[in-house]
Design a protein around this motif. Sequence first.
Motif, PDB file in Angstrom:
ATOM      1  N   TYR A   1     -61.203  11.984  56.035  1.00  0.00           N
ATOM      2  CA  TYR A   1     -60.495  13.233  56.441  1.00  0.00           C
ATOM      3  C   TYR A   1     -59.304  13.408  55.319  1.00  0.00           C
ATOM      4  CZ  TYR A   1     -63.395  12.827  60.737  1.00  0.00           C
ATOM      5  OH  TYR A   1     -64.434  12.624  61.193  1.00  0.00           O
ATOM      6  N   VAL A   2     -59.579  14.680  54.835  1.00  0.00           N
ATOM      7  CA  VAL A   2     -58.322  15.188  53.834  1.00  0.00           C
ATOM      8  C   VAL A   2     -57.434  16.239  54.336  1.00  0.00           C
ATOM      9  CG1 VAL A   2     -58.278  15.986  51.489  1.00  0.00           C
ATOM     10  CG2 VAL A   2     -60.172  14.366  51.983  1.00  0.00           C
ATOM     11  N   GLY A   3     -56.411  15.841  54.473  1.00  0.00           N
ATOM     12  CA  GLY A   3     -55.447  16.963  55.035  1.00  0.00           C
ATOM     13  C   GLY A   3     -54.782  17.726  54.132  1.00  0.00           C
ATOM     14  N   VAL A   4     -54.811  18.963  54.344  1.00  0.00           N
ATOM     15  CA  VAL A   4     -54.291  20.047  53.626  1.00  0.00           C
ATOM     16  C   VAL A   4     -53.274  20.774  54.260  1.00  0.00           C
ATOM     17  CG1 VAL A   4     -54.630  22.258  52.268  1.00  0.00           C
ATOM     18  CG2 VAL A   4     -56.464  20.224  52.204  1.00  0.00           C
ATOM     19  N   LYS A   5     -52.059  21.136  53.825  1.00  0.00           N
ATOM     20  CA  LYS A   5     -50.921  21.735  54.415  1.00  0.00           C
ATOM     21  C   LYS A   5     -50.676  23.122  53.959  1.00  0.00           C
ATOM     22  CE  LYS A   5     -46.769  20.914  53.306  1.00  0.00           C
ATOM     23  NZ  LYS A   5     -45.298  20.050  53.053  1.00  0.00           N
ATOM     24  N   ILE A   6     -50.844  24.077  54.857  1.00  0.00           N
ATOM     25  CA  ILE A   6     -50.578  25.420  54.428  1.00  0.00           C
ATOM     26  C   ILE A   6     -49.271  25.858  54.867  1.00  0.00           C
ATOM     27  CG2 ILE A   6     -51.554  27.775  54.810  1.00  0.00           C
ATOM     28  CD1 ILE A   6     -53.941  26.236  56.004  1.00  0.00           C
ATOM     29  N   LYS A   7     -48.419  26.648  53.785  1.00  0.00           N
ATOM     30  CA  LYS A   7     -47.131  27.177  54.088  1.00  0.00           C
ATOM     31  C   LYS A   7     -47.072  28.628  53.762  1.00  0.00           C
ATOM     32  CE  LYS A   7     -42.517  26.666  53.257  1.00  0.00           C
ATOM     33  NZ  LYS A   7     -41.210  25.980  52.323  1.00  0.00           N
TER      34      LYS A   7
ATOM     35  N   SER B   1     -65.101  26.224  54.387  1.00  0.00           N
ATOM     36  CA  SER B   1     -63.688  26.908  54.471  1.00  0.00           C
ATOM     37  C   SER B   1     -63.094  26.921  56.110  1.00  0.00           C
ATOM     38  CB  SER B   1     -63.983  28.643  54.152  1.00  0.00           C
ATOM     39  OG  SER B   1     -64.423  29.271  55.132  1.00  0.00           O
ATOM     40  N   ILE B   2     -61.941  27.030  55.943  1.00  0.00           N
ATOM     41  CA  ILE B   2     -61.111  26.997  57.464  1.00  0.00           C
ATOM     42  C   ILE B   2     -60.346  28.250  57.436  1.00  0.00           C
ATOM     43  CG2 ILE B   2     -59.548  25.668  58.709  1.00  0.00           C
ATOM     44  CD1 ILE B   2     -60.468  23.209  57.450  1.00  0.00           C
ATOM     45  N   PRO B   3     -60.623  28.898  58.470  1.00  0.00           N
ATOM     46  CA  PRO B   3     -59.652  30.300  58.555  1.00  0.00           C
ATOM     47  C   PRO B   3     -58.137  29.796  59.222  1.00  0.00           C
ATOM     48  CG  PRO B   3     -61.313  30.222  60.455  1.00  0.00           C
ATOM     49  CD  PRO B   3     -61.611  28.957  59.477  1.00  0.00           C
ATOM     50  N   PHE B   4     -57.356  30.760  58.836  1.00  0.00           N
ATOM     51  CA  PHE B   4     -55.788  30.623  59.080  1.00  0.00           C
ATOM     52  C   PHE B   4     -55.308  31.748  59.397  1.00  0.00           C
ATOM     53  CE2 PHE B   4     -55.722  30.585  54.680  1.00  0.00           C
ATOM     54  CZ  PHE B   4     -54.519  31.277  54.334  1.00  0.00           C
ATOM     55  N   ASN B   5     -54.555  31.831  60.755  1.00  0.00           N
ATOM     56  CA  ASN B   5     -53.718  33.012  60.924  1.00  0.00           C
ATOM     57  C   ASN B   5     -52.485  32.592  61.451  1.00  0.00           C
ATOM     58  OD1 ASN B   5     -52.887  35.734  61.720  1.00  0.00           O
ATOM     59  ND2 ASN B   5     -54.563  35.798  62.990  1.00  0.00           N
ATOM     60  N   ILE B   6     -51.405  32.826  60.531  1.00  0.00           N
ATOM     61  CA  ILE B   6     -50.028  32.204  60.657  1.00  0.00           C
ATOM     62  C   ILE B   6     -49.409  33.387  60.825  1.00  0.00           C
ATOM     63  CG2 ILE B   6     -48.164  30.738  59.968  1.00  0.00           C
ATOM     64  CD1 ILE B   6     -50.166  29.113  58.299  1.00  0.00           C
ATOM     65  N   GLU B   7     -48.182  33.731  62.168  1.00  0.00           N
ATOM     66  CA  GLU B   7     -47.394  34.877  62.134  1.00  0.00           C
ATOM     67  C   GLU B   7     -46.107  34.641  61.636  1.00  0.00           C
ATOM     68  OE1 GLU B   7     -48.340  37.721  63.876  1.00  0.00           O
ATOM     69  OE2 GLU B   7     -50.311  36.790  63.923  1.00  0.00           O
ATOM     70  N   LYS B   8     -45.639  33.393  61.730  1.00  0.00           N
ATOM     71  CA  LYS B   8     -44.279  33.253  61.038  1.00  0.00           C
ATOM     72  C   LYS B   8     -43.976  32.730  60.076  1.00  0.00           C
ATOM     73  CE  LYS B   8     -39.725  34.027  62.623  1.00  0.00           C
ATOM     74  NZ  LYS B   8     -39.239  35.430  62.923  1.00  0.00           N
ATOM     75  N   LYS B   9     -43.188  33.615  58.931  1.00  0.00           N
ATOM     76  CA  LYS B   9     -42.782  33.148  57.537  1.00  0.00           C
ATOM     77  C   LYS B   9     -42.270  31.878  57.664  1.00  0.00           C
ATOM     78  CE  LYS B   9     -39.591  34.406  53.845  1.00  0.00           C
ATOM     79  NZ  LYS B   9     -38.465  35.413  53.596  1.00  0.00           N
ATOM     80  N   GLY B  10     -42.751  30.771  56.749  1.00  0.00           N
ATOM     81  CA  GLY B  10     -42.297  29.540  56.599  1.00  0.00           C
ATOM     82  C   GLY B  10     -42.894  28.553  57.513  1.00  0.00           C
ATOM     83  N   THR B  11     -43.630  28.997  58.068  1.00  0.00           N
ATOM     84  CA  THR B  11     -44.627  27.886  59.142  1.00  0.00           C
ATOM     85  C   THR B  11     -45.533  27.207  58.189  1.00  0.00           C
ATOM     86  OG1 THR B  11     -44.387  29.825  61.039  1.00  0.00           O
ATOM     87  CG2 THR B  11     -45.834  27.714  61.189  1.00  0.00           C
ATOM     88  N   GLU B  12     -45.582  25.955  58.724  1.00  0.00           N
ATOM     89  CA  GLU B  12     -46.550  24.952  58.146  1.00  0.00           C
ATOM     90  C   GLU B  12     -47.636  24.592  59.290  1.00  0.00           C
ATOM     91  OE1 GLU B  12     -44.245  21.794  56.629  1.00  0.00           O
ATOM     92  OE2 GLU B  12     -43.248  22.980  54.860  1.00  0.00           O
ATOM     93  N   GLN B  13     -48.739  24.439  58.552  1.00  0.00           N
ATOM     94  CA  GLN B  13     -49.813  24.238  59.317  1.00  0.00           C
ATOM     95  C   GLN B  13     -50.599  23.130  58.567  1.00  0.00           C
ATOM     96  OE1 GLN B  13     -52.616  27.385  60.789  1.00  0.00           O
ATOM     97  NE2 GLN B  13     -54.133  26.130  61.256  1.00  0.00           N
ATOM     98  N   ILE B  14     -51.414  22.203  59.265  1.00  0.00           N
ATOM     99  CA  ILE B  14     -52.130  21.158  58.663  1.00  0.00           C
ATOM    100  C   ILE B  14     -53.298  21.236  59.234  1.00  0.00           C
ATOM    101  CG2 ILE B  14     -52.419  18.761  58.125  1.00  0.00           C
ATOM    102  CD1 ILE B  14     -49.361  18.206  58.220  1.00  0.00           C
ATOM    103  N   VAL B  15     -54.473  21.313  58.377  1.00  0.00           N
ATOM    104  CA  VAL B  15     -55.965  21.322  58.490  1.00  0.00           C
ATOM    105  C   VAL B  15     -56.555  20.065  57.796  1.00  0.00           C
ATOM    106  CG1 VAL B  15     -55.913  23.713  59.086  1.00  0.00           C
ATOM    107  CG2 VAL B  15     -56.602  23.254  56.768  1.00  0.00           C
ATOM    108  N   TYR B  16     -57.782  19.739  58.329  1.00  0.00           N
ATOM    109  CA  TYR B  16     -58.586  18.687  57.808  1.00  0.00           C
ATOM    110  C   TYR B  16     -59.978  19.070  57.463  1.00  0.00           C
ATOM    111  CZ  TYR B  16     -54.645  15.826  59.169  1.00  0.00           C
ATOM    112  OH  TYR B  16     -53.469  15.259  59.376  1.00  0.00           O
ATOM    113  N   PHE B  17     -60.239  18.528  56.088  1.00  0.00           N
ATOM    114  CA  PHE B  17     -61.755  18.660  55.571  1.00  0.00           C
ATOM    115  C   PHE B  17     -62.270  17.139  55.912  1.00  0.00           C
ATOM    116  CE2 PHE B  17     -59.657  22.223  53.716  1.00  0.00           C
ATOM    117  CZ  PHE B  17     -60.502  23.301  53.737  1.00  0.00           C
ATOM    118  N   GLU B  18     -63.735  17.146  55.838  1.00  0.00           N
ATOM    119  CA  GLU B  18     -64.281  16.015  55.932  1.00  0.00           C
ATOM    120  C   GLU B  18     -64.955  16.114  54.557  1.00  0.00           C
ATOM    121  OE1 GLU B  18     -67.232  16.151  58.962  1.00  0.00           O
ATOM    122  OE2 GLU B  18     -65.853  15.864  60.600  1.00  0.00           O
TER     123      GLU B  18
END
Length: 843
Positions: free
Chosen positions: A523-529, A553-570
Motif C-alpha cells: 500500500y503506497v500512500g500519497v499526500k494531497i495538499k 485513479s482516486i478522485p478528491f474534492n477538498i474544500e479548504k485551502k491548505g488541507t492535506e489528505q492521504i490516499v492509498y494505492f495498491e
Amino acid sequence: MQKKYVPTILTFLLCCHITIAQQPQKLNSVEIYNQIQKLNFLGSVLYIAAHPDDENTRLISYLSNEQKARTGYLSLTRGDGGQNLIGTQLRELLGVIRTQELIEARKIDGGEQFFSRANDFGFSKNPTETLEIWDKEKVLADVIWAIRKFQPDVIVNRFDHRSSGTTHGHHTSSAMLSVESFELANNPVIFPEQLQFVKPWQTKRQFFNTSWWFYGTIEKFNAADKKNLIALQTGAYYAGLGKSNQEIAALSRSRHQSQGFGSTGARGEETEYLEFINGDALKEKKSLFEGIDTSWNRVKGGKAIGVLLTTITAEFDHNNPSASIPNLAKAYSMMEALDENHWAPLKSAAIKEIIAACSGLYLEAVAQNQEATPGSVIKLKLEAINRSSASIQLMSVTTLPEQINTAQNRELKNNILNNINLDLKLPESIDYTQPYWLRENGTVGMYSVNQQQNIGIPDVIREIKVVFNIQINGIEIPFERTVIYKYNDDVKGEVYNYLDIVPEVTTSILDKVLLFKDTKIKYVGVKIKTGKDAVKGNLQLELPKNWGVSPKSIPFNIEKKGTEQIVYFEVTAPNKSEEAVAKSVAIIDNKRFDKEQIIINYDHITKQQVLKSAEAKCIKTDLKTNEERIAYIMGAGDEVPSSLTQLGYNVTLLKPEEITPEKLENFDVIMTGVRAYNTVAALANKQTILFDFVKGGKTMLVQYNTAGDLVTENIAPYPLKLSRDRVTEEDAEVRFLAPNHPVLNFPNKITSKDFQGWKQEQGLYYPSEYDKAFTPILSSNDKGESPKNGALLIAPYGKGHYIYTGLSFFRELPEGVTGAYKLISNIISLQSSEKIPIQKIKP
C-alpha cells in the motif's frame, strides 16, 4: 511627471544589526551614521572561495565596517554536498539551507553574497576532477560575470591556486578560476554574450588570504619570508556598537548552523595576511586600495556629491537623525541625475534606505495569507508611518510585477499610522516560488540557469512587491518592499515569512524509496495538499505497465485551502528484479500537477519552499532480511531509520536518556546515526551499557563520525582511531578482504555489483588504526591512492559483534541504492548468521 521606477536587486546590508530571520531590520543612530560614512567610500573588494563557511568573516567584516568598502563574497557552490547537523536535508535541500545561512551571515558582517552555478557534488581531492565535473568553462564564465558585474577594485582569494592536491579540490579550483579570470574579465572577446548587460572590467590587484594554517604550523609561518605579504590589523573595536570586529565576525560565522560552526567572539589585536598575486603591487603596504581613487571623484560629476556627503557626516546629530534628511534627499537627487550605471545606482539604493531610517519611515506590505496561487486575488494591508518631523507625502503605490499604480496623495504626519487595504490580482503566468537554480534539471556538477541576468543572484527571486512612491522635501523617492506574511507566535512573538506562490495542488509519495521483496500488494500512500479553496480532481500513480497499480485513479474534492489528505494505492511489483520511478500526478480540468512541496523552516533562516517532481523510487529485489528489532540513536540527523522501516524492520528511535539495560533488552541491534559521537554528549556516559549489550550476544553498528571532536575517545570496546581517510569516487573498485565472512554472504550474497550506482561517495572518515580484534571487510581507494581498508570493521565482543562503518549509508539508502540495502541487511543479520551452519553461508 513621475520618474519611471527601475527596480533594483541591491540589498541594503547592515554592518552588525542582528534580528531573527525575515524580520525587517531597523537601524539605530550609530548604524545610520556608519552607513552615511559608507556612502562616501567608492571602493570594492570581492572575496572568492568555494563553499559556505570558506569565507573569512573577520576580513569581510573589517573591509565592510572599518574600511567602509563594498565587500562581496562569491561562493562558487551553495554547499550542497556537505552534511547537515540540524536536520535530515541533504544535497540540493542542504544547499538551500546553506544559501540562506550565508545570506544571514552577510546581514551581520556587512558583505554581499553571490554564487556561481557550480554544484557541490561532494569532497574532491584535486582540481582536475573538480573542473571536469563542474564544467570548467561555465564556472569560469560565472566568475568573470561576477567580476564584471561587481567591478571589484581588489580580489581576495581564500585559497592558494598553487596548492593542487593539498586541500579540497573545490578550494584550489576556486583560486585557480579566480586567477585565470583576473585579466580575462577585461577582454571583450571572452564571453561576449555577457556584454549586453555588463562591460569588461580590470581589477586593480589580487591577493591570496594566507595564514599559518597554509604553512602547516605557526612556527613555520613565523619563520617564513613575508616580504610579499601585506598585514592588516583587523582587531578593530567599534565603540558605537560595543563590539569588536572579531565579535561581529563570530556572530556572522555562527549563522552556519547546519555545519555546527557556532563561534565565540574574540577581542584585541589581530592580523590578517594577504599575499600579492596579480596587478599593481603595493608600495607602502598600508591599504589594499593604495593608488585607487575611492572618493566620488571617480564618478564623472560626482565630486559635489562627495562634498555634500562629507557635510552630512560632519553635521550628523545622533539625537536627531532626521535633521540630515534635507541634505540626504538632495544627495539622492544628485545621484539620480548622474549618467553613470555602477556606483550611482548602488549608492542611490543605499541612500534611500538611510533616508527611511533617519525619518523612522516604516513601509510594509502584508498579505492576508502566506500562500497564493497564480491568477488569484490576494488581500494586502499596507502600513506607512513617518516617525519624524520631516515633510513626507505618500503619492501613490505601485504593485509589481503588473505595475498597477494607485494614487494616495496623503501626508504622512509624524507618528500617525496609515493603513491601506488593497486587492492584488496575481498574473496567471507568474512562476511558483522556489529557488530559481532548482527550476531546471542540472547535472551532477552544475545547476541550470538559463537567464544570464539571474546567474549569481543569491536568493529566491520574488516577484510580488509594492513600491511606495514617497515625496520628501519635494523629491520623489520610490521605496520597494517585497510582500510578506506575518503572524504572532505565543513563544516567538512576531514571525515574518514571505508570500509564496504555490500550485493549486501538490502531492507527495510518503515513502521516497519503496522496496518490494515479492509480488505481494504494497500500500503506497500519497499526500494531497491544496493551495486554494474548492479543489476537485483525480489523483494518479504512474508506473511502468508491468507494475500493477489499483485503482487507476482516486478522485478528491477538498474544500479548504491548505488541507492535506492521504490516499492509498495498491501496488504490485513484477516477478523479475527491476527498478522504476513512481510519479504521483493530480489532474484538475485536464491540467497536470506533478510537484511535491517541500518546506524548509528553521528559525535562523527565511522559510523556504522547494518544488520537486512528486516521485519515489520503486525497487523489486530478491533482498532477504530477518526480523531483528532495531534501536536507533539519532546523531546529527539522517533518514536511515525510515529506510530500515522500508526493509520491514521494527525500528525504535531511542533517546540517550532511554539507554538503560532494561530498555535495551527489547532489541537485537543498536545503531548510532551519523556523527552521533560528535553531537550527542550523553553517549559518553552510556558506553558501558552499550558494550554490555554487545557482550550479551547482540549487535552494535556505529556509523561514521568525524575525528577530533568526539564526545568520548572510547567509541569502541577496542582501540579505534578515526582519520580523514575517505573514498570520494563512488565508482571506485571495491575489493573483498574477507570474502568468506558472513557479512558478505548472509542472508544476501554481496558482490562487486552491489557497489555500483552509489551516490557522491563510498565513505568517509575511515579508521586508520584499529585493534587486531577487528576484521576489515572491504578495501577501496580513489585513483592514485593507497588502499583504504577501514570502511567496514567487525569485531566479536563477548557473545556479540561491534561494527564500525564509514560507508555513507546515510546517502545511499535514501537514494534507493539496492546494494547498500543488501549490505546493511547483512550487517543487521550478523548475529543471526551464527545460528546458520557455516558451510551454508560460504560462497
